[in-house]
Design a protein around this motif. Structure first.
Motif, PDB file in Angstrom:
ATOM      1  N   SER A  58      22.191  81.859  35.603  1.00 54.96           N
ATOM      2  CA  SER A  58      23.014  81.142  36.577  1.00 54.96           C
ATOM      3  C   SER A  58      22.240  79.980  37.193  1.00 54.96           C
ATOM      4  O   SER A  58      22.813  78.928  37.458  1.00 54.96           O
ATOM      5  N   THR A  61      22.311  77.249  34.675  1.00 54.99           N
ATOM      6  CA  THR A  61      23.647  76.656  34.645  1.00 54.99           C
ATOM      7  C   THR A  61      23.825  75.688  35.804  1.00 54.99           C
ATOM      8  O   THR A  61      24.380  74.590  35.625  1.00 54.99           O
ATOM      9  N   LEU A  62      23.364  76.061  36.992  1.00 48.72           N
ATOM     10  CA  LEU A  62      23.463  75.154  38.143  1.00 48.72           C
ATOM     11  C   LEU A  62      22.646  73.889  37.915  1.00 48.72           C
ATOM     12  O   LEU A  62      23.095  72.781  38.233  1.00 48.72           O
ATOM     13  N   GLU A  64      21.862  72.528  35.035  1.00 53.67           N
ATOM     14  CA  GLU A  64      22.560  71.719  34.033  1.00 53.67           C
ATOM     15  C   GLU A  64      23.791  71.046  34.631  1.00 53.67           C
ATOM     16  O   GLU A  64      24.101  69.900  34.293  1.00 53.67           O
ATOM     17  N   LEU A  65      24.489  71.726  35.521  1.00 58.25           N
ATOM     18  CA  LEU A  65      25.656  71.137  36.174  1.00 58.25           C
ATOM     19  C   LEU A  65      25.253  69.931  37.017  1.00 58.25           C
ATOM     20  O   LEU A  65      25.898  68.879  36.968  1.00 58.25           O
ATOM     21  N   VAL A  66      24.163  70.069  37.771  1.00 58.71           N
ATOM     22  CA  VAL A  66      23.664  68.938  38.575  1.00 58.71           C
ATOM     23  C   VAL A  66      23.259  67.796  37.657  1.00 58.71           C
ATOM     24  O   VAL A  66      23.543  66.621  37.940  1.00 58.71           O
ATOM     25  N   GLU A  67      22.632  68.105  36.539  1.00 59.16           N
ATOM     26  CA  GLU A  67      22.225  67.073  35.587  1.00 59.16           C
ATOM     27  C   GLU A  67      23.439  66.319  35.033  1.00 59.16           C
ATOM     28  O   GLU A  67      23.435  65.093  34.952  1.00 59.16           O
ATOM     29  N   VAL A  68      24.488  67.027  34.683  1.00 62.03           N
ATOM     30  CA  VAL A  68      25.691  66.393  34.147  1.00 62.03           C
ATOM     31  C   VAL A  68      26.330  65.490  35.205  1.00 62.03           C
ATOM     32  O   VAL A  68      26.761  64.368  34.910  1.00 62.03           O
ATOM     33  N   VAL A  69      26.394  65.971  36.451  1.00 64.32           N
ATOM     34  CA  VAL A  69      26.990  65.159  37.520  1.00 64.32           C
ATOM     35  C   VAL A  69      26.174  63.891  37.741  1.00 64.32           C
ATOM     36  O   VAL A  69      26.730  62.790  37.860  1.00 64.32           O
ATOM     37  N   SER A  72      26.700  61.506  34.910  1.00 68.11           N
ATOM     38  CA  SER A  72      28.039  60.916  34.992  1.00 68.11           C
ATOM     39  C   SER A  72      28.076  59.823  36.050  1.00 68.11           C
ATOM     40  O   SER A  72      28.654  58.742  35.826  1.00 68.11           O
TER      41      SER A  72
END
Length: 95
Positions: A58, A61-62, A64-69, A72
């Motif tokens: 988890s 995952t967090l 990676e989520l920050v990286e994607v944001v 973007s």
């Protein structure tokens, strides 16, 4: 403990009659040793391992989520910068 009964059959013949007696001669015990499949220490070791795996997954995952944001947002910012630059460079046709 598991017990096994041993029976002995005794047969008597008296002229035309047959008598069968079944007597119990002995009881033999076969001890069965039982061991726990999972000890208390192993149980908590496995639970801790699974929890660590899930928490680690988890956290990754967090991240990676920050990286994607962030990527973007960087792409959106770069796109806006390029479109503003193109507007400034294109000459207007006075007609």
């Amino acid at each position: 403990m598991v017990g096994t009964l041993v029976y002995t059959t005794v047969t008597f013949f008296l002229e035309y009659l047959e008598f069968n007696f079944v007597t119990k001669t002995s009881i033999r015990y076969h001890p069965e040793l039982e061991f726990p499949a999972v000890t208390f220490c192993n149980l908590f070791s496995h639970l801790g391992g699974y929890m660590g795996f899930c928490i680690g997954a988890s956290v990754l995952t967090l991240i990676e989520l920050v990286e994607v944001v962030l990527k973007s947002l960087k792409t959106i910012r770069l796109y806006r910068h390029c479109t503003e630059k193109n507007r400034e460079e294109t000459p207007t046709n006075p007609v």
